[in-house]
Every structure is written in C-alpha cells, then in structure tokens.
Enzyme design. Structure first.
Site, PDB file in Angstrom:
ATOM      1  N   GLY A 118     147.965  68.986 -59.869  1.00  0.00           N
ATOM      2  CA  GLY A 118     148.838  68.332 -60.839  1.00  0.00           C
ATOM      3  C   GLY A 118     149.617  69.382 -61.598  1.00  0.00           C
TER       4      GLY A 118
ATOM      5  N   LYS B 285     144.124  72.089 -60.506  1.00  0.00           N
ATOM      6  CA  LYS B 285     143.879  71.998 -59.083  1.00  0.00           C
ATOM      7  C   LYS B 285     142.617  71.163 -58.958  1.00  0.00           C
ATOM      8  CE  LYS B 285     145.017  74.995 -55.534  1.00  0.00           C
ATOM      9  NZ  LYS B 285     145.018  76.301 -54.880  1.00  0.00           N
TER      10      LYS B 285
ATOM     11  N   ASP C 169     151.056  56.959 -69.319  1.00  0.00           N
ATOM     12  CA  ASP C 169     151.570  57.639 -68.121  1.00  0.00           C
ATOM     13  C   ASP C 169     151.178  56.852 -66.866  1.00  0.00           C
ATOM     14  OD1 ASP C 169     152.954  59.529 -66.699  1.00  0.00           O
ATOM     15  OD2 ASP C 169     151.356  61.032 -66.724  1.00  0.00           O
TER      16      ASP C 169
END
Ligand code: ADP
Length: 673
Positions: A22, A26, A134
């Site tokens: 992201g 990791k 999000d």
C-alpha cells in the site's frame, strides 16, 4: 526498544511472500507458529511513515476496538525501534476490486450478497463511533469463504462527541469522495461513507466508476454535479437505490440504518442485514482458555486475566487465532512442539535474517520469487491534494496560506447532528459542542486540519493542480531513460527473447494538454487513491529515499524466506507455466506462448511501461515524469489446461486500481491476443 533485525517478528511467525503493498506498508503472508494459522503481516518502516505515523496509530487504535465478521481482525502489534508490524486476519481471496475486474461487472444478485456485507460492516463501524472515510473496492478483501472483510482504517475518524459531529479533513480517494468533502465543507462522516458506498455499489454493478476523469478538476465537477449515467443493464430498483445514495445534498441521502432493510437490499432475503458482531470484543471462550492454560501450564483464572488485558501481544494473538480455528470448526489445539518454551528465533533464522539485512541494494521491480502471490494497491493518504504525485507542492493559492507544513490550520465547524444510524450514538453529553463558525484546532490523529477555502476563489477543497507544463519547469532532468535492473542476463530462458528491459528513450508520459482544465490531469496513481493533505514538497523525495532502504530490508526478508522455502528457489522457467483459468487470467485464442510474449514485449514500450523479464513473467512498472513509480504489476504468459490456449496472468502490485485496469486492458487489446 531493541533495534529491529526482524527477529522479534520471527519469534512468533514464519514469514512468506509479499501479498500486497500500500502507500506505506508491505503486506506479507505469515504463519503463527503456536497455532499454525495463516496471517497477513503488514510491515511499516517508521522512517518511511514520517508524518504519517499518526495515521498508523489511528488504524491500530481503531482495529483494536473493532471485532466483526466483515472487518479484518487485528491479532498482534509488534513495534520495534524502526518498524511496526500489524498481524491481521489473512484474506486469501484478494481485493474486491480484482474480482470486479475479472468479472467485468457483477450481477445484481451477486452484488447484493456483497453489498449486504458492506452495509453490515459499515453499520457496525458507525455504531462504534467511527467513519471509515476510505471505502473503495481495494479496501474490501475476500476471505476463504468468499466473505468480505473491510481493511485500511488509517483514515477513519472517531469524532470525540460522536459520529454526529462534523468533520473537516478532506480525505479518502477522490473518485469515491462525497461532494461536501471535496468542497471542503464540514461533513458528517457516516453520510460521506454512504456516498462512497453508492460509488462502490455502482462499480460493482457496472464495472467502472460513476464519476471518472483523468483531469481532477473535471472529476470534482462531475462529483459535485451528482450527474452520472445509468447504463441500460441496471434495473429500475438499482437505479433508484444508487440515486438515493448518491444524493449531492447529504441530508437527502439514505442513512446506513435505512439501508439495512431497504427493498433492494431485502430482495430475495427474509431478514434485514445483520450488523451486530457475531464475535463481540471482550468475549472469552472457555475452550481456548483451557487449551492455553494447559499448554502454558497456568491456571485458567490467570490465563483469563492475561487474555483480558487485550495487549495485542502474543497472548492476544494466540487466543484470537485459536478462536478463529474454533470458528472454522478446527480443533482448538496449539502446536505441542512450539509450546512450553519461550519463543525464540531459531539459530538458522537468526543467521539468515541478519544476513538479509545486508542483502540487495538492487532496484529490481519486485523482490519476490516468481511464484509469489502479490496483490496490491496505491497507498492511502489524507488529501489536499496535489493531483500530481511528483513531490512538488501544488496547493492552490487560496489554501496554501493556511496550510503551511508547520502550522496547524484552523477550520470551521458547525452544529452537531445525531449519528444517522442511531444505534447507540455517543453524543457528547455534558461536553460543550463547537458552535457554528467557531474555529478550533483539530486533533492531529484525525488530521482534522483542513482550512476552509475561500468560497469566492475556489469551490473545491482540493487544490487545482499545476499543469504538466508548469510542473515540468525546474524539475530535475531525467538524464536517461529508466533502465531497470536486468535479471534476464543471468536467468534468461532459452525460449522467450533475451534482455528486454525497455523504455522508449526520451519519451515523456502523456500528462494531458497544456493550460486550462485540460492540463489538470491526475498522475496515474492518484485518481482513486487516497491522498494526503499534509503532503509537502520534500515528502516524495524523502519517501523515495526511505523507501529504498526499507525496500532493501524487505528484499532481505524475502531472501530469507526464499532460503527457508527451498521449493521456491527455482529460477525463471524456460517454458510457460501450466495453470488453471482463474479470475486474474485473461484467456487468449492463441496457442503459441512465445508469440504472445513477443507481442506484449513489443507493445509495452509503446505504452510507456518499463519492465523486467523473468522467463515468461514481465515485471512491469510505470513512472511519473519525476521518476516516482506510479504503478507496478506483473503479466505472465502461461498455458491454460482447458481449453489448451495461452493465458495471461495479471497481478497488480501497486498503483491506482482503475488506471491499472485501463492500462492492462489497453495492452492486452492492442496485443490482439
Ligand atoms: P496501506 O495502509 O499501506 O495502504 P493496506 O492495508 O491497504 O496498506 O494493504 C495493502 C494491500 O495488501 C491490500 O490492498 C491488500 O491487497 C493486501 N492486504 C492487506 N491486508 C491484507 C490481509 N489481511 N489479507 C490479505 N491481503 C492483505
């Protein structure tokens, strides 16, 4: 705090291949040694995180407070001097995004199954006082039972007075952001989540986004207008639901409570969505306690006491993973050979790990062996937003003045409103609530730090990005085209062409036209990626630098894992792999793998894609004009069994999901496979 050589993690977990990456992390596959359960390990380097460390703390705190069948469970947090490891429930089915891409779009029936789970997760999250902020298909993972799990709580907000309090931080991913949010207005988190759920529902039913444009200003206009197209395959009931969720005026939007038993949601079901947790926090399971007590030679009472501390340490992880085993109908047993001893790093692991820290300063695109399963997505940040991710500060004039890196900006907040789902809203009783128009500092952890832009000068909270032309002024000259490390020299198979690392010399990436709105293009990784308001000019360069160090450490860890897993030690193949058709494999009509490979090799430079070839696998990436990697993915030419044709396996590792989708579709269609 001890210096992190990785041994702290290896005391409790075996660590395998990278399964995703992201913005900051990791993610690797791991196995909890005591229970033998698979886990996902999110690894973050503190140096890389820099100012975003609070975001990770936010995520950790939120996940400690959430335990739900459709929310990814946190098991363990290991913090060392240089890294944070979050050990999470492993979701082997990948991202919902990849599932949509594979299926093109989902049927209304299949969408309903997923959407009910999304409503369940959000109703629960909201009932706990959090807004996710999000929501997107990249943040919903599929578990082994094909159920969804919500991840990535780094941008979530828990307003102190309850979810009815207004928020100010403009964050999330632009394509999924509610109009009030991108306009910089104060907003209610749960209402903004419902908008994003509408965008998500549309993406499931249509296979593309309702509001989309490479040009961010045009995208914002589309969002604030609320106009989108209803394709012909949508049923009237779907059209109605989408319309009710994507209402520009937040008060006219459906609430999550209304979604629970909405007629569209209920079709074919006899009961409303169950949003209560089937695995509530704090519940203590007798069987798990008994097993732990016996294994650790403690009394049950003291084991209960220990577990009840919920420290998210080895005790919490062992208990929760035993519980997960039980819930899957597996025996509640710890691995006998691993019990009764203080877990330590085995001498072999220790030596290999230490060695790994000196390994690999190379800049290969991906450090995993060829069979590693990698999934990934662009990182998530909080936005103010440079539409260009190039390290330059592109805040608009009107907001720049109030958003210096050192000064926390002020914001306006207005009247409190009760949470829209009203399960048990934590209303700030007795607390004075901010008056309308009153300015106050926002808590750093929620990054409630966006100054309200002057409405006369800019209708969007998001800044107008600078044009590519302006952007290029003064940017460092890219002396030479990128030349990726060529692993092919050592590993070139006999069949496919030899070294084929490419980028067309002197070629720039297309960044839209000059001037006006047409110039305001997104960098490829930006459009549906969450963005960071706190981004400042030095950030990218700093992150790149830090990322390299982290990258090399990570490569080291991979190396250790490869050493510990001999079966994965093979080099690139000289014949294509034979695999079954899966949802991430595009079937071609051709039977000659080499021909297909050659076609792709020809087309990649034309699409400005750099790549490294390892046998029949192409590790690809795109870069911004500033040399920042905007996208990373793999294409592998393989042979399918039924029918016996050539297939192309695709795997996104990094970057905007929708941009990736378009690019890969473009490559594969141009390749005419
Ligand atoms: P970041 O916070 O840096 O954005 P994410 O939490 O979004 O990182 O994780 C990055 C990617 O790693 C995800 O998109 C997903 O592909 C993979 N991933 C994350 N968590 C898990 C998990 N629990 N199981 C399997 N894959 C995961």
């Amino acid at each position: 705090m001890p210096v992190d050589n990785g041994s702290e993690l290896l005391k409790y977990y075996e660590v395998y291949e990278t399964i995703g990456s992201g913005g900051f992390a990791k993610v690797k596959l791991g196995r909890h040694i005591l229970t033998g359960e698979k886990v996902a390990i999110k690894i973050m380097d503190k140096k890389d995180l820099g100012d975003d460390l609070p975001r990770v703390k936010t995520e950790m705190e939120a996940m400690k407070n959430l335990s739900h069948q459709h929310v990814c469970r946190l098991y363990h947090i290991i913090e060392t001097a240089s890294r944070i490891y979050m050990v999470l429930e492993y979701c082997p089915g990948g991202e919902l995004f990849d599932y949509i891409v594979a299926k093109d779009r989902l049927s209304e029936e299949e969408t309903r199954v997923f959407f009910r789970q999304i409503i369940s997760a959000l109703a629960y999250v909201h009932s706990k006082g959090y807004a996710h902020r999000d929501l997107k298909p990249e943040n919903l993972l599929i578990d082994e039972d094909h159920n969804l799990k919500l991840i990535d709580f780094g941008l979530c907000a828990k307003p102190k007075g309850g979810l009815g309090y207004e928020l100010m931080t403009c964050c999330g991913s632009p394509a999924y952001a509610a109009p009030e949010l991108i306009q910089g207005k104060a907003y209610i988190g749960s209402e903004a989540d419902v908008w994003s759920m509408g965008v998500l529902l549309y993406a499931l039913l249509c296979g593309y986004l309702p509001f989309d444009d490479d040009n961010c200003m045009i995208l914002y206009r589309k969002i604030t207008s609320g106009h989108y197209k209803n394709p012909h395959w949508l049923s009237p009931a779907s059209i109605l639901l989408l319309n009710q969720m994507m209402q520009v005026e937040p008060k006219r939007r459906l609430t999550v409570r209304q979604l629970l038993d909405h007629p569209w949601v209920m079709r074919g079901y006899s009961s409303p969505v169950e949003w209560h947790s089937t695995r509530p926090l704090g519940h203590i399971d007798e069987d798990c306690i008994t097993e732990m007590a016996v294994a650790f030679k403690r009394s049950k009472r003291s084991t209960v006491q220990l577990v009840s501390e919920w420290k998210y340490d080895q005790t919490t992880a062992t208990y929760l993973l035993l519980l997960a085993k039980k819930q899957r109908g597996r025996p509640v047993r710890l691995r006998a050979e691993a019990c009764g001893q203080e877990p330590t790093c085995s001498p072999l692991q220790d030596i290999q790990l230490k060695k790994s820290l000196h390994f690999g300063e190379d800049d290969d695109y991906d450090d995993d062996d060829e069979e590693a399963v990698c999934r990934g997505r662009g990182g998530s940040l909080v936005f103010p937003l440079d539409c260009y991710d190039d390290g330059s500060n592109v805040m608009p004039k009107n907001t720049q003045a109030t958003r210096t890196p050192h000064k926390k900006p002020t914001c306006q907040s207005s009247d409190k409103r009760h949470g829209d789902i009203g399960y048990s809203p934590v209303i700030g009783q007795g607390k004075s609530r901010p008056r309308n128009g009153e300015k106050r500092q926002r808590a750093r952890e929620n990054k409630e730090n966006l100054a309200v832009p002057d409405p006369d000068t800019n209708v969007f909270a998001l800044p107008a990005p600078i044009t590519p032309v302006a952007n290029r002024k003064g940017r460092p000259n890219k002396a030479a085209p990128t030349t990726p490390v060529n692993n092919n020299v050592l590993n070139a198979p006999a069949g496919p062409p030899k070294d084929v690392s490419h980028r067309k010399p002197g070629e720039q990436q297309q960044s839209g036209h000059q001037g006006g709105l047409e110039g305001l293009a997104f960098s490829p990784e930006r459009r549906s990626r969450s963005l960071d308001m706190a981004a400042c000019p030095g950030d990218s360069a700093q992150k790149r630098k830090a990322g390299k160090v982290f990258g090399s450490l990570e490569r080291g860890l991979d190396k250790v894992i490869t050493m510990l897993t001999p079966s994965k030690r093979r080099g690139p193949r000289d014949t294509p792999r034979r695999i079954k058709a899966q949802y991430n494999v595009t079937m071609t009509s051709q039977t000659n793998a080499e021909q297909v490979l050659n076609q792709i090799l020809r087309i990649l430079p034309e699409k400005n894609v750099d790549f490294v070839q390892k046998g029949y696998t192409l590790k690809c990436r795109t870069e911004s004009d500033y040399g920042k990697v905007t996208m990373q993915f793999e294409l592998e030419v393989c042979l399918l069994q039924k029918p016996e044709v050539v297939g192309i396996r695709r795997q996104r590792l990094k970057g905007d999901a929708w941009v990736y989708k378009h690019l890969v579709e473009d490559i594969l269609s141009t390749t005419s496979v």
